[in-house]
Design an enzyme around this catalytic site. Structure first.
Site, PDB file in Angstrom:
ATOM      1  N   LYS A  49      42.521 118.737  42.890  1.00 46.27           N
ATOM      2  CA  LYS A  49      42.701 119.243  44.253  1.00 46.27           C
ATOM      3  C   LYS A  49      42.157 118.149  45.178  1.00 46.27           C
ATOM      4  O   LYS A  49      41.180 117.467  44.836  1.00 46.27           O
ATOM      5  CB  LYS A  49      41.910 120.549  44.385  1.00 46.27           C
ATOM      6  CG  LYS A  49      41.956 121.190  45.749  1.00 46.27           C
ATOM      7  CD  LYS A  49      43.208 122.012  45.978  1.00 46.27           C
ATOM      8  CE  LYS A  49      43.230 122.507  47.431  1.00 46.27           C
ATOM      9  NZ  LYS A  49      44.579 122.862  47.887  1.00 46.27           N
ATOM     10  N   SER A 141      50.301 113.415  52.893  1.00 48.75           N
ATOM     11  CA  SER A 141      51.518 114.221  52.899  1.00 48.75           C
ATOM     12  C   SER A 141      51.324 115.723  53.077  1.00 48.75           C
ATOM     13  O   SER A 141      52.317 116.445  53.122  1.00 48.75           O
ATOM     14  CB  SER A 141      52.278 113.950  51.599  1.00 48.75           C
ATOM     15  OG  SER A 141      51.409 113.852  50.484  1.00 48.75           O
ATOM     16  N   CYS A 142      50.102 116.215  53.187  1.00 49.16           N
ATOM     17  CA  CYS A 142      49.913 117.659  53.398  1.00 49.16           C
ATOM     18  C   CYS A 142      50.494 118.030  54.773  1.00 49.16           C
ATOM     19  O   CYS A 142      50.133 117.427  55.786  1.00 49.16           O
ATOM     20  CB  CYS A 142      48.432 118.020  53.333  1.00 49.16           C
ATOM     21  SG  CYS A 142      48.129 119.757  53.689  1.00 49.16           S
ATOM     22  N   LYS A 180      51.020 109.554  47.522  1.00 51.35           N
ATOM     23  CA  LYS A 180      51.849 110.769  47.452  1.00 51.35           C
ATOM     24  C   LYS A 180      52.566 110.958  48.776  1.00 51.35           C
ATOM     25  O   LYS A 180      51.936 111.125  49.826  1.00 51.35           O
ATOM     26  CB  LYS A 180      50.979 111.981  47.130  1.00 51.35           C
ATOM     27  CG  LYS A 180      51.767 113.275  47.000  1.00 51.35           C
ATOM     28  CD  LYS A 180      50.899 114.394  46.465  1.00 51.35           C
ATOM     29  CE  LYS A 180      51.666 115.687  46.311  1.00 51.35           C
ATOM     30  NZ  LYS A 180      50.817 116.745  45.749  1.00 51.35           N
TER      31      LYS A 180
HETATM   32  C1  LIG Z   1      48.840 126.432  47.138  1.00 47.38           C
HETATM   33  C2  LIG Z   1      49.095 124.970  47.096  1.00 47.38           C
HETATM   34  C3  LIG Z   1      48.085 124.064  47.387  1.00 47.38           C
HETATM   35  C4  LIG Z   1      48.317 122.689  47.354  1.00 47.38           C
HETATM   36  N1  LIG Z   1      47.300 121.813  47.596  1.00 47.38           N
HETATM   37  C5  LIG Z   1      47.528 120.487  47.531  1.00 47.38           C
HETATM   38  C6  LIG Z   1      46.461 119.556  47.706  1.00 47.38           C
HETATM   39  O1  LIG Z   1      45.299 119.921  47.887  1.00 47.38           O
HETATM   40  N2  LIG Z   1      46.779 118.222  47.661  1.00 47.38           N
HETATM   41  C7  LIG Z   1      48.050 117.775  47.442  1.00 47.38           C
HETATM   42  O2  LIG Z   1      48.260 116.567  47.390  1.00 47.38           O
HETATM   43  N3  LIG Z   1      49.059 118.638  47.243  1.00 47.38           N
HETATM   44  C8  LIG Z   1      48.831 119.969  47.279  1.00 47.38           C
HETATM   45  N4  LIG Z   1      49.855 120.840  47.057  1.00 47.38           N
HETATM   46  C9  LIG Z   1      51.229 120.321  46.834  1.00 47.38           C
HETATM   47  C10 LIG Z   1      51.570 120.231  45.339  1.00 47.38           C
HETATM   48  O3  LIG Z   1      50.735 119.330  44.678  1.00 47.38           O
HETATM   49  C11 LIG Z   1      53.038 119.811  45.144  1.00 47.38           C
HETATM   50  O4  LIG Z   1      53.224 118.539  45.716  1.00 47.38           O
HETATM   51  C12 LIG Z   1      54.034 120.784  45.770  1.00 47.38           C
HETATM   52  O5  LIG Z   1      53.578 122.108  45.694  1.00 47.38           O
HETATM   53  C13 LIG Z   1      55.415 120.682  45.125  1.00 47.38           C
HETATM   54  O6  LIG Z   1      55.355 120.924  43.752  1.00 47.38           O
HETATM   55  P1  LIG Z   1      55.652 122.385  43.095  1.00 47.38           P
HETATM   56  O7  LIG Z   1      56.997 122.826  43.556  1.00 47.38           O
HETATM   57  O8  LIG Z   1      55.556 122.159  41.614  1.00 47.38           O
HETATM   58  O9  LIG Z   1      54.561 123.286  43.581  1.00 47.38           O
HETATM   59  C14 LIG Z   1      49.618 122.216  47.068  1.00 47.38           C
HETATM   60  C15 LIG Z   1      50.638 123.132  46.761  1.00 47.38           C
HETATM   61  C16 LIG Z   1      50.392 124.486  46.769  1.00 47.38           C
HETATM   62  C17 LIG Z   1      51.511 125.433  46.421  1.00 47.38           C
END
Ligand SMILES: Cc1cc2nc3c(=O)[nH]c(=O)nc-3n(C[C@H](O)[C@H](O)[C@H](O)COP(=O)(O)O)c2cc1C
Length: 406
Positions: A49, A141-142, A180
């Site tokens: 995370k 990218s968030c 990212k």
């Molecule tokens: C609840 C949640 C929290 C996330 N927190 C982070 C984070 O702290 N840092 C980050 O780089 N990406 C974060 N992401 C993004 C994921 O790492 C990923 O890039 C994105 O969800 C797309 O992949 P997926 O479809 O497999 O979820 C988060 C995604 C979700 C759903």
């Protein structure tokens, strides 16, 4: 794990992986406990995370998720407005060191984010490198919360800022540097190129896509509703895979940099598709939140079986295989045209969906005659709509004789 699993070994730049599956940064990597659990089950790697400086207060709201579900309650799309890691840097330094000792053959990547001041990023990167992280991933990218502070996707939308930040971190760490990328841009390639110019060894994409999940029509509150209000959040899960595939393939066609595909990987087939468009590995978040880290068993078994069936020696042999088939619209054939044909007439349930669709959304080429579907070859334009919506797989698209296009 099946005996053929050596075929799953892969490398992303200098990182060696037992298989191409990593947990991506998110709630499933919020603690050392969860990362250890995933490693025990067979995940080849994990991205923590996102770790932030201790001075950055992380104050989450609740609820912070919303879901778009299909009729069978299965997940189609997921929205989150969650922020970053609430754990202190000292917690992560201790856990990274301990986990690397317990699982030396797994890849542990530290995701970091800080204020726009590059010195803060450099300090975090140095700390996680010293703790023993295999690589550092810059979260530029968030798409929610952080852009309001000038970071996250706000930073990652500017190629120049991405180049500068990557260059600054590159100057202080020797471990592989991953950037990212955000999909919330018109063209991801210039940002990808800037990251590489700045010194990135690997790119990962995509982070979530900015969205508004919906409106509760009883209360007219936006979702997820936090005491009646909401904000734009990050979209993930199965619905975003086509966008992730597009972006990974776009980068792969332009740059020769190792890639990790992210976005909507729910089944081994999704991973195979990302690899076929140029990724060396995939990261998974939402599907693990929804179904648990145990999905790794089906993922590895399925992918290894597919590689064997298709005679690919390993993941590397599949990588990029589909790229030559992706090009401009103008370059697509106008002579090799398809035609809808009735392949399994006995399966037809006379529901009439194909008739309605072709009448109102197509070329009026499909009819029901004595409860049997009939296609008028002279009217059929080969668009494929009827075969897509037929619930029984009665209609398939067949290539016309070469050169007999309309
Ligand atoms: C609840 C949640 C929290 C996330 N927190 C982070 C984070 O702290 N840092 C980050 O780089 N990406 C974060 N992401 C993004 C994921 O790492 C990923 O890039 C994105 O969800 C797309 O992949 P997926 O479809 O497999 O979820 C988060 C995604 C979700 C759903």
């Amino acid at each position: 794990m099946p005996a053929t699993d050596s075929s799953l070994k892969t490398s992303v730049g200098t990182l060696s992986l037992n298989n191409p599956f990593l947990l991506s940064s998110g709630p499933t990597t919020a603690s050392g406990r969860q990362i250890r659990h995933a490693f025990r089950l067979g995940w080849a790697g994990a991205v923590t995370k996102t770790i932030v400086p201790d001075t950055m207060g992380i104050d989450d709201v609740s609820p912070r998720f919303a879901a778009w579900k299909g009729q069978d309650a299965g997940l189609l799309g997921f929205e989150n407005i969650e922020l970053l890691s609430k754990q202190k840097l000292s917690y992560w330094a201790g856990e990274i060191a301990a986990i690397k000792k317990e699982y030396p053959d797994r890849v542990l990547i530290a995701s970091i984010m800080a204020s726009p001041d590059p010195t803060e990023w450099q300090n975090l990167a140095t700390a996680v490198q010293n703790a023993g992280a295999d690589a550092v991933e810059l979260n530029v990218s968030c798409p929610h919360g952080m852009p309001e502070q000038g970071i996250g996707a706000a930073l990652g939308q500017h190629a120049g800022l991405v180049r500068e930040l990557t260059h600054a971190v590159r100057g202080v760490v020797g471990i592989p540097l991953i950037v990212k990328l955000t999909p919330n841009v018109t063209d991801i390639v210039p940002v990808a190129r800037a990251a590489v110019d700045g010194g990135a060894d690997i790119l990962s994409a995509i982070n979530t896509i900015q969205c508004l999940m919906g409106i509760d029509l009883n209360t007219l509150e936006p979702l997820p509703s936090v005491a009646g209000c909401s904000t734009y959040g990050g979209y993930s899960g199965p619905a975003v895979k086509p966008i992730g595939l597009r972006m990974i393939s776009e980068i792969a066609r332009e740059l020769s940099v190792p890639l990790m595909g992210i976005g909507g990987v729910s089944r081994w087939q999704d991973a195979a598709e990302y690899i076929a468009v140029g990724a060396s590995a995939v990261q998974v978040c939402t599907e693990v939140m929804w179904s648990g880290a145990g999905i790794i068993r089906d993922m590895t078994r399925g992918l290894s079986g597919y590689l064997a069936e298709k005679h690919f020696a390993d993941v590397g042999a599949l990588r990029g295989h589909a790229l030559p088939g992706i090009g401009t619209h103008a370059a697509l054939s106008r002579t090799d045209v398809s035609l809808a044909i009735i392949d399994f007439p006995e399966r037809c349930i006379s529901c009439g969906r194909c008739v309605t669709a072709c009448r109102d959304g197509g070329y009026d080429a499909v009819s029901l005659e004595e409860q049997h579907v009939v296609i008028d070859k002279n009217r059929c334009n080969g668009c494929g709509l009827c075969s897509l919506l037929c619930p029984e797989g009665v209609i398939v698209m067949q290539a016309r004789v070469h050169g007999q296009g309309k």
